[in-house]
Design a protein around this motif. Structure first.
Motif, PDB file in Angstrom:
ATOM      1  N   ASN A 163      44.177 -39.581 -21.454  1.00  0.00           N
ATOM      2  CA  ASN A 163      43.921 -38.277 -20.861  1.00  0.00           C
ATOM      3  C   ASN A 163      44.870 -38.085 -19.685  1.00  0.00           C
ATOM      4  OD1 ASN A 163      42.928 -35.894 -19.772  1.00  0.00           O
ATOM      5  ND2 ASN A 163      40.815 -36.395 -20.304  1.00  0.00           N
ATOM      6  N   ILE A 164      46.128 -37.793 -20.033  1.00  0.00           N
ATOM      7  CA  ILE A 164      47.166 -37.696 -19.016  1.00  0.00           C
ATOM      8  C   ILE A 164      46.863 -36.637 -17.954  1.00  0.00           C
ATOM      9  CG2 ILE A 164      49.627 -37.289 -18.612  1.00  0.00           C
ATOM     10  CD1 ILE A 164      50.193 -38.588 -21.312  1.00  0.00           C
ATOM     11  N   PRO A 165      46.436 -35.435 -18.330  1.00  0.00           N
ATOM     12  CA  PRO A 165      46.140 -34.434 -17.286  1.00  0.00           C
ATOM     13  C   PRO A 165      45.100 -34.937 -16.284  1.00  0.00           C
ATOM     14  CG  PRO A 165      46.186 -33.386 -19.424  1.00  0.00           C
ATOM     15  CD  PRO A 165      46.266 -34.857 -19.682  1.00  0.00           C
ATOM     16  N   GLN A 166      44.090 -35.628 -16.802  1.00  0.00           N
ATOM     17  CA  GLN A 166      43.046 -36.139 -15.917  1.00  0.00           C
ATOM     18  C   GLN A 166      43.621 -37.157 -14.940  1.00  0.00           C
ATOM     19  OE1 GLN A 166      39.685 -39.324 -16.600  1.00  0.00           O
ATOM     20  NE2 GLN A 166      39.263 -37.551 -17.875  1.00  0.00           N
ATOM     21  N   VAL A 167      44.450 -38.045 -15.439  1.00  0.00           N
ATOM     22  CA  VAL A 167      45.005 -39.064 -14.557  1.00  0.00           C
ATOM     23  C   VAL A 167      45.992 -38.437 -13.559  1.00  0.00           C
ATOM     24  CG1 VAL A 167      46.201 -41.282 -14.428  1.00  0.00           C
ATOM     25  CG2 VAL A 167      44.700 -40.806 -16.343  1.00  0.00           C
ATOM     26  N   LEU A 168      46.713 -37.401 -13.988  1.00  0.00           N
ATOM     27  CA  LEU A 168      47.618 -36.709 -13.063  1.00  0.00           C
ATOM     28  C   LEU A 168      46.835 -36.149 -11.878  1.00  0.00           C
ATOM     29  CD1 LEU A 168      49.908 -34.814 -15.589  1.00  0.00           C
ATOM     30  CD2 LEU A 168      50.672 -36.493 -13.911  1.00  0.00           C
ATOM     31  N   ILE A 169      45.734 -35.476 -12.180  1.00  0.00           N
ATOM     32  CA  ILE A 169      44.919 -34.889 -11.101  1.00  0.00           C
ATOM     33  C   ILE A 169      44.379 -35.998 -10.215  1.00  0.00           C
ATOM     34  CG2 ILE A 169      42.801 -33.611 -10.608  1.00  0.00           C
ATOM     35  CD1 ILE A 169      43.293 -32.032 -13.187  1.00  0.00           C
ATOM     36  N   TYR A 170      43.929 -37.051 -10.841  1.00  0.00           N
ATOM     37  CA  TYR A 170      43.394 -38.184 -10.092  1.00  0.00           C
ATOM     38  C   TYR A 170      44.445 -38.784  -9.155  1.00  0.00           C
ATOM     39  CZ  TYR A 170      41.725 -42.913  -9.234  1.00  0.00           C
ATOM     40  OH  TYR A 170      41.369 -44.083  -8.647  1.00  0.00           O
ATOM     41  N   LEU A 171      45.659 -38.950  -9.676  1.00  0.00           N
ATOM     42  CA  LEU A 171      46.715 -39.532  -8.850  1.00  0.00           C
ATOM     43  C   LEU A 171      47.134 -38.591  -7.730  1.00  0.00           C
ATOM     44  CD1 LEU A 171      48.914 -41.339 -11.520  1.00  0.00           C
ATOM     45  CD2 LEU A 171      47.436 -42.382  -9.798  1.00  0.00           C
TER      46      LEU A 171
ATOM     47  N   PHE B  39      41.198 -29.017  -5.845  1.00  0.00           N
ATOM     48  CA  PHE B  39      40.988 -30.246  -6.604  1.00  0.00           C
ATOM     49  C   PHE B  39      42.258 -30.656  -7.327  1.00  0.00           C
ATOM     50  CE2 PHE B  39      37.706 -33.173  -7.823  1.00  0.00           C
ATOM     51  CZ  PHE B  39      38.217 -33.779  -8.953  1.00  0.00           C
ATOM     52  N   ASN B  40      42.873 -29.701  -8.006  1.00  0.00           N
ATOM     53  CA  ASN B  40      44.047 -30.030  -8.816  1.00  0.00           C
ATOM     54  C   ASN B  40      45.282 -30.331  -7.984  1.00  0.00           C
ATOM     55  OD1 ASN B  40      42.481 -29.701 -11.028  1.00  0.00           O
ATOM     56  ND2 ASN B  40      43.559 -27.931 -11.869  1.00  0.00           N
ATOM     57  N   THR B  41      45.296 -29.885  -6.739  1.00  0.00           N
ATOM     58  CA  THR B  41      46.434 -30.190  -5.882  1.00  0.00           C
ATOM     59  C   THR B  41      46.263 -31.555  -5.235  1.00  0.00           C
ATOM     60  OG1 THR B  41      46.615 -27.828  -5.468  1.00  0.00           O
ATOM     61  CG2 THR B  41      47.901 -29.247  -4.044  1.00  0.00           C
ATOM     62  N   GLY B  42      45.046 -32.115  -5.352  1.00  0.00           N
ATOM     63  CA  GLY B  42      44.817 -33.456  -4.823  1.00  0.00           C
ATOM     64  C   GLY B  42      43.873 -33.486  -3.633  1.00  0.00           C
ATOM     65  N   TYR B  43      43.445 -32.315  -3.213  1.00  0.00           N
ATOM     66  CA  TYR B  43      42.520 -32.255  -2.071  1.00  0.00           C
ATOM     67  C   TYR B  43      41.095 -32.277  -2.604  1.00  0.00           C
ATOM     68  CZ  TYR B  43      46.665 -31.289   0.607  1.00  0.00           C
ATOM     69  OH  TYR B  43      47.898 -31.391   1.189  1.00  0.00           O
ATOM     70  N   GLN B  44      40.740 -33.437  -3.156  1.00  0.00           N
ATOM     71  CA  GLN B  44      39.510 -33.506  -3.923  1.00  0.00           C
ATOM     72  C   GLN B  44      38.289 -33.620  -3.037  1.00  0.00           C
ATOM     73  OE1 GLN B  44      41.138 -36.537  -6.417  1.00  0.00           O
ATOM     74  NE2 GLN B  44      42.378 -34.980  -7.443  1.00  0.00           N
ATOM     75  N   ARG B  45      38.426 -34.333  -1.955  1.00  0.00           N
ATOM     76  CA  ARG B  45      37.307 -34.416  -1.019  1.00  0.00           C
ATOM     77  C   ARG B  45      36.983 -33.029  -0.466  1.00  0.00           C
ATOM     78  NH1 ARG B  45      38.483 -39.472   1.800  1.00  0.00           N
ATOM     79  NH2 ARG B  45      40.143 -38.279   2.764  1.00  0.00           N
ATOM     80  N   GLU B  46      38.035 -32.262  -0.211  1.00  0.00           N
ATOM     81  CA  GLU B  46      37.863 -30.911   0.334  1.00  0.00           C
ATOM     82  C   GLU B  46      37.229 -29.971  -0.684  1.00  0.00           C
ATOM     83  OE1 GLU B  46      40.407 -32.804   0.611  1.00  0.00           O
ATOM     84  OE2 GLU B  46      41.043 -32.928   2.702  1.00  0.00           O
TER      85      GLU B  46
ATOM     86  N   ARG C 208      33.570 -26.902 -16.566  1.00  0.00           N
ATOM     87  CA  ARG C 208      33.114 -27.715 -17.704  1.00  0.00           C
ATOM     88  C   ARG C 208      33.798 -29.063 -17.786  1.00  0.00           C
ATOM     89  NH1 ARG C 208      32.509 -23.226 -21.815  1.00  0.00           N
ATOM     90  NH2 ARG C 208      34.007 -24.335 -23.133  1.00  0.00           N
ATOM     91  N   GLU C 209      35.108 -29.098 -17.539  1.00  0.00           N
ATOM     92  CA  GLU C 209      35.852 -30.339 -17.749  1.00  0.00           C
ATOM     93  C   GLU C 209      36.002 -31.178 -16.488  1.00  0.00           C
ATOM     94  OE1 GLU C 209      37.082 -31.285 -20.886  1.00  0.00           O
ATOM     95  OE2 GLU C 209      35.819 -29.604 -21.466  1.00  0.00           O
ATOM     96  N   VAL C 210      36.201 -30.535 -15.368  1.00  0.00           N
ATOM     97  CA  VAL C 210      36.546 -31.280 -14.159  1.00  0.00           C
ATOM     98  C   VAL C 210      35.345 -31.569 -13.260  1.00  0.00           C
ATOM     99  CG1 VAL C 210      38.058 -31.334 -12.135  1.00  0.00           C
ATOM    100  CG2 VAL C 210      38.853 -30.310 -14.246  1.00  0.00           C
TER     101      VAL C 210
END
Lengths: 224, 491, 247
Positions: free
Chosen positions: B383-391, C47-54, C84-86
């Motif tokens: 799940n590359i998109p998921q790992v991208l967001i995670y990273l 979230f998608n930019t990486g500011y997940q805690r925020e 749904r997904e995130v």
């Protein structure tokens, strides 16, 4: 090597530490892989053979379907078409395959690499064929000999009996289990002659392996 | 020049993806080659996969096998080692590139080898093996046509599978005339391949030591596998006296039967064929047939680091098919060099930062529009998109732990302000009104044709709609008021 | 049905017409639309930019605002995709079991507009009339994350008077990708150029999609080129009738 043992301990230690989150740390034996993909084909023998022929031919391989008694003549024709008078072959290739006027260099005692490189071609049988992918499988068993025999010559004439053809890849892997597990035999899967698609993605035949692969698919009435 | 990961010395961070991409986007020959190659193979792959009624079942089996292997990696590596040794092979372990290279050099030196022949192996690229061997006075000769081309040209690979994808036939002809012992040559692919064949055959027949990678290694039986097209792999694993195979520890698979899954997933996903021309499998050594000495080098080089991350470790499932590269709209336009890593494309964007550390490769997780096409084609469902967001989250957190200067970066300040605004209806609605009044520094009245500062990238080629006079909720409330008023006015 | 409208911060502020159209359409089909005014933003950009805690407080807020709704509909595949997904991932990554349970209870009730109409209500003909040449861009979120499939196309085909033309290379990303368009502007513009070229090649007057984020990207370039191609949201076309053209 001492450092290798240290490295071994270190790596295994790192792995165990890495997996400490315990995800699925039950014993490996309890792992079950969902094998809902196709494991056995359902095609009839005739359909199977036809599919095999079609898919091998797709790789630009010369292919003929013959009856067993036609084998010597077919080998003769194949050689004559290429001006070949001498073929190298494994020591155990049956005499009754061979046409009278063909010179045979059997690999006993083992031929040198130079001899193989300079040869006109090689004749072998095979372990099995896979219809799904048009693949020929060598396992170093009967009528196949050592790996280098099918590697250095520029022309490989391969005999396959119809009963040796299976439908799907999983069937082939199952059939090879004993050869691999019990006998540690090397396996070579061949799907067409050597090829590259590196130059502008054109598939160009013939880089290092035999540039010409020819296959005779033999229909035999009784097991031999 | 690609940075060589895998050493334990502190490295400079990789150049940013953005800057490298800009260079690549301007190279029209590269883009033309890439587009032609990737669009061709995309279509072929689609057809090859369509033929398989059980493709999704195979993908799921592949995913589970890989996932379970990682979760018991120590067990399977030990099992593999035992099986290889039982069959007469030798197993070495290497924590990093330096150890691996030293091991390989040592084996070559024991056999007084001045040259070794090589099969294409991304793992050996990762190690910078050729350079390391050269330091020991040993020449590593690439035998894959594309790798040969790159080696002769003094460049680095731009695609996992087709490393010379950035060169066309005219360029290759010119190169061969310059570097091989050949006088005349057309640019017909057949003739070019012939020239390479003659050149390399001499090497195959005379070099005593070969180095390969490994696509898979079966723990149960100790069987190692190399998947290829040209036959140089067969040459290297059959002809020499000594064979050294370097393998990332993640390449092990549990049982012989598991191989049936990957043997189906890999060819259709990579070269988009039913089966690649040659696949070689061997177990240890065999008297009278093939190398009489076999060394398997098990390589860590950051993989255990990846393994330690419960979300990121799926990147280790990769079977190096390159389907994700071929479908990625970003890779198609920028090519592999823009990623500055041995592993480019979508898989590279999640693997490289984990192998090297997010501080070394922090722009790679952002080299994606998250379109999800890679996930759709990955044969083992990474799940590359998921790992991208995670990273991206790891990159941001790492920045936030940094120095004050870095923490006060405008992006974080803006997003933090925005998050606070969104946390309350009154603040949110006020911000909406402010936006409209043009008091936010980002908007003006009318159609917006130029945004300031960091956001100016948007308006290079795009106009932006002005913030409308009435927001949706204002309209809703007005409508509710009107309905209410109407109700009250009715008798 | 009682439908809670999730307008999205994006549409609320920049594309309110998509929201108005959605309301009009759903009411025409006989449903009651509610608008929970406490809603703000789903947190996707953060979230998608990486500011997940925020983003976490925004996620919790969403779940709280919509938690009791019978069904939630949004004219945005990307924001529904986020929910749904995130959202489940976010709950897992932060180890919040309670949030995870709430998200898993809510997520199945959250729909993008076209999938709500076609998959949930079983409709294709919504009584729309739109006599224009239209091409459809399947956004990455609707295609690959929500798997709306051909729901939008089925809806468009049932619109009277509409001349639907196929978009070449339709499934290729337009290059928006949220902050990607700013952080990797060069590559994003490259992808956008190709998308625009394909849109123009259809000769369509209108390019429609299920996400205003993509339409902002595509429409912005078309407008800059003065290409004469409009980019309404799918809802706006479906809301148009013979009596009253919405757009």
């Amino acid at each position: 090597m001492n450092s290798s043992l240290d490295a071994r301990a270190a790596i295994l230690g790192r792995i165990r530490e890495a997996l400490q989150d315990g995800a699925g740390r039950e014993s490996p034996e309890t792992v079950s892989v969902p094998r809902t993909y196709r494991q056995r084909g359902t095609a009839e023998r005739e359909e199977l053979v036809e599919r095999f022929i079609e898919r091998v031919a797709d790789y630009k391989v010369n292919l003929r379907r013959i009856a067993e008694q036609e084998l010597p003549a077919a080998i003769n024709t194949a050689c004559a078409a290429r001006g070949i008078h001498r073929l190298v072959m494994p020591a155990d290739v049956p005499e009754n395959w061979l046409p009278d006027n063909l010179a045979c260099s059997r690999d006993e005692p083992p031929l040198t690499n130079e001899q193989l490189d300079a040869s006109d071609g090689v004749l072998t049988g095979c372990a099995l064929g896979i219809a799904q992918t048009g693949t020929i499988v060598l396992d170093g068993g009967d009528w196949q000999g050592r790996r280098v025999l099918t590697l250095l010559p520029d022309y490989h004439l391969c005999i396959i009996f119809e009963r040796q053809i299976v439908d799907l890849v999983p069937e082939a892997i199952a059939n090879l289990t004993e050869a691999v597990r019990q006998h540690q035999r090397p396996i070579t899967l061949i799907s067409g002659p050597s090829a590259t698609s590196d130059i502008e993605l054109n598939r160009v035949e013939g880089v290092h392996g035999p540039r010409t692969l020819e296959v005779l698919v033999v229909h035999s009435v009784e097991k031999s | 020049m690609t940075d060589v990961p895998g050493t334990t010395r502190k490295r400079q961070p990789l150049p940013t993806f953005q800057s490298s991409a800009r260079v690549a986007l301007n190279n029209t020959q590269l883009r033309h080659n890439l587009h032609k190659a990737t669009s061709t193979i995309r279509e072929k792959r689609r057809r090859a996969v369509e033929e398989m009624p059980d493709w999704q079942e195979l993908r799921e089996a592949g995913r589970v096998i890989k996932e379970q292997t990682m979760l018991h990696l120590d067990h399977y590596l030990v099992e593999l080692e035992t099986a290889v040794q039982r069959a007469g092979g030798q197993v070495h372990w290497a924590r990093d590139a330096e150890e691996a290279n030293a091991l390989i050099a040592q084996i070559a030196e024991q056999h007084h080898a001045r040259e070794v022949i090589k099969v294409k192996s991304l793992t050996t690229d990762e190690l910078g093996l050729n350079r390391a061997l050269a330091e020991h006075g040993i020449s590593a000769i690439e035998t894959d046509l594309a790798e040969l081309i790159i080696q002769l040209a003094g460049e680095s690979s731009s695609h996992i599978l087709v490393p010379a994808i950035h060169k066309n036939r005219a360029e290759i002809r010119e190169l061969f005339l310059r570097t091989l012992d050949v006088q005349q040559l057309s640019d017909e692919p057949g003739e070019l391949a012939n020239a390479a064949r003659a050149h390399l055959r001499k090497k195959f027949l005379s070099t005593p030591v070969a180095v390969s990678g490994a696509n898979f290694a079966v723990a149960e039986t100790g069987t190692v596998c190399v998947v290829e097209s040209e036959g140089n792999g067969r040459m290297c694993v059959t002809l020499p006296k000594v064979l050294i195979s370097v393998m990332g520890i993640e390449k092990v698979i549990p049982a012989w039967q598991d191989f049936e899954v990957f043997l189906q997933l890999l060819p259709r996903s990579s070269t988009a064929e039913r089966m690649n021309p040659y696949t070689s499998l061997w177990t240890g050594v065999r008297a009278g047939d093939g190398p009489q000495e076999f060394h398997l080098v098990l390589l860590d080089n950051g993989r255990t680091q990846v393994l330690a991350d419960a979300v990121g470790r799926q990147a280790l499932h990769c079977i190096r098919c390159s389907a994700c590269l071929n479908i990625c709209p970003v890779y198609e336009r920028t090519g592999g060099h823009a990623y500055n890593s041995v592993y480019p494309g979508p898989i590279g964007a999640i693997l490289t930062p984990q192998l090297l550390g997010v501080e070394q490769a922090g722009t790679l997780p952002y080299a994606s529009s998250l379109c999800g096409a890679c996930y759709e084609v990955c044969p083992v469902k990474i799940n590359i998109p998921q790992v991208l967001i995670y990273l991206r989250g790891r990159v941001v957190r790492q920045q936030q732990r940094g120095r004050l200067r870095e923490r006060a970066n405008p992006e974080w300040l803006a997003l933090r302000w925005l998050a606070r605004t969104f946390a309350s209806r009154t603040r949110y609605e006020r911000a909406q009104r402010l936006a409209r009044l043009g008091q936010l520094p980002f908007t003006r009245g009318g159609m917006i044709e130029k945004l300031p500062g960091e956001l100016s990238g948007w308006t290079i080629l795009r106009d932006l709609p002005a913030v409308p006079a009435q927001s949706f909720r204002e309209w809703w409330r007005e409508r509710a008021q009107t309905t209410q008023t109407q109700k009250e006015e009715q008798p | 049905m009682r439908v809670a409208l999730f307008i999205t911060c994006f549409n609320d502020t920049l594309f309110p017409q998509a929201g108005r159209a959605t309301v009009q359409l759903l009411e025409r089909l006989g449903h009651t639309v509610e608008f929970p005014e406490e809603q703000t933003c789903c947190g996707q950009m953060h979230f998608n930019t990486g500011y997940q805690r925020e983003a976490l407080p925004l996620i919790r807020r969403f779940v709280q605002v919509f938690g009791q709704a019978e069904v939630v509909v949004a004219p945005s595949a990307s924001c529904v995709g986020m929910v749904r997904e995130v959202y489940p991932l976010a709950a897992q990554w932060f180890g919040d079991q309670e949030l995870l349970a709430e998200v898993e209870a809510l997520a199945p009730r959250v729909y993008e507009l076209s999938e709500f109409l076609v998959h949930r209500l079983g409709l294709e003909d919504v009584g729309a009339y739109y006599p224009h040449r239209v091409t459809y861009h399947p956004t990455c979120h609707s295609l690959r994350f929500l798997h709306v499939g051909d729901a939008p196309l089925r809806l468009l085909r049932a619109v009277r008077g509409l001349d639907l033309v196929e978009l070449p290379a339709a499934e290729e990303c337009c290059g928006f990708g949220g902050t990607f368009a700013v952080k990797n502007a060069d590559t994003s513009l490259d992808m956008l150029s190709d998308k625009v070229r394909h849109v123009l090649s259809t000769g369509a007057e209108v390019c429609v999609a299920a996400d205003n984020s993509c339409l902002m990207q595509i429409g912005g370039a078309l407008h800059r080129q003065r290409a004469g191609v409009r980019t309404p949201h799918l809802a706006e076309i479906l809301a148009s009738t013979e009596e009253e053209a919405f757009v």
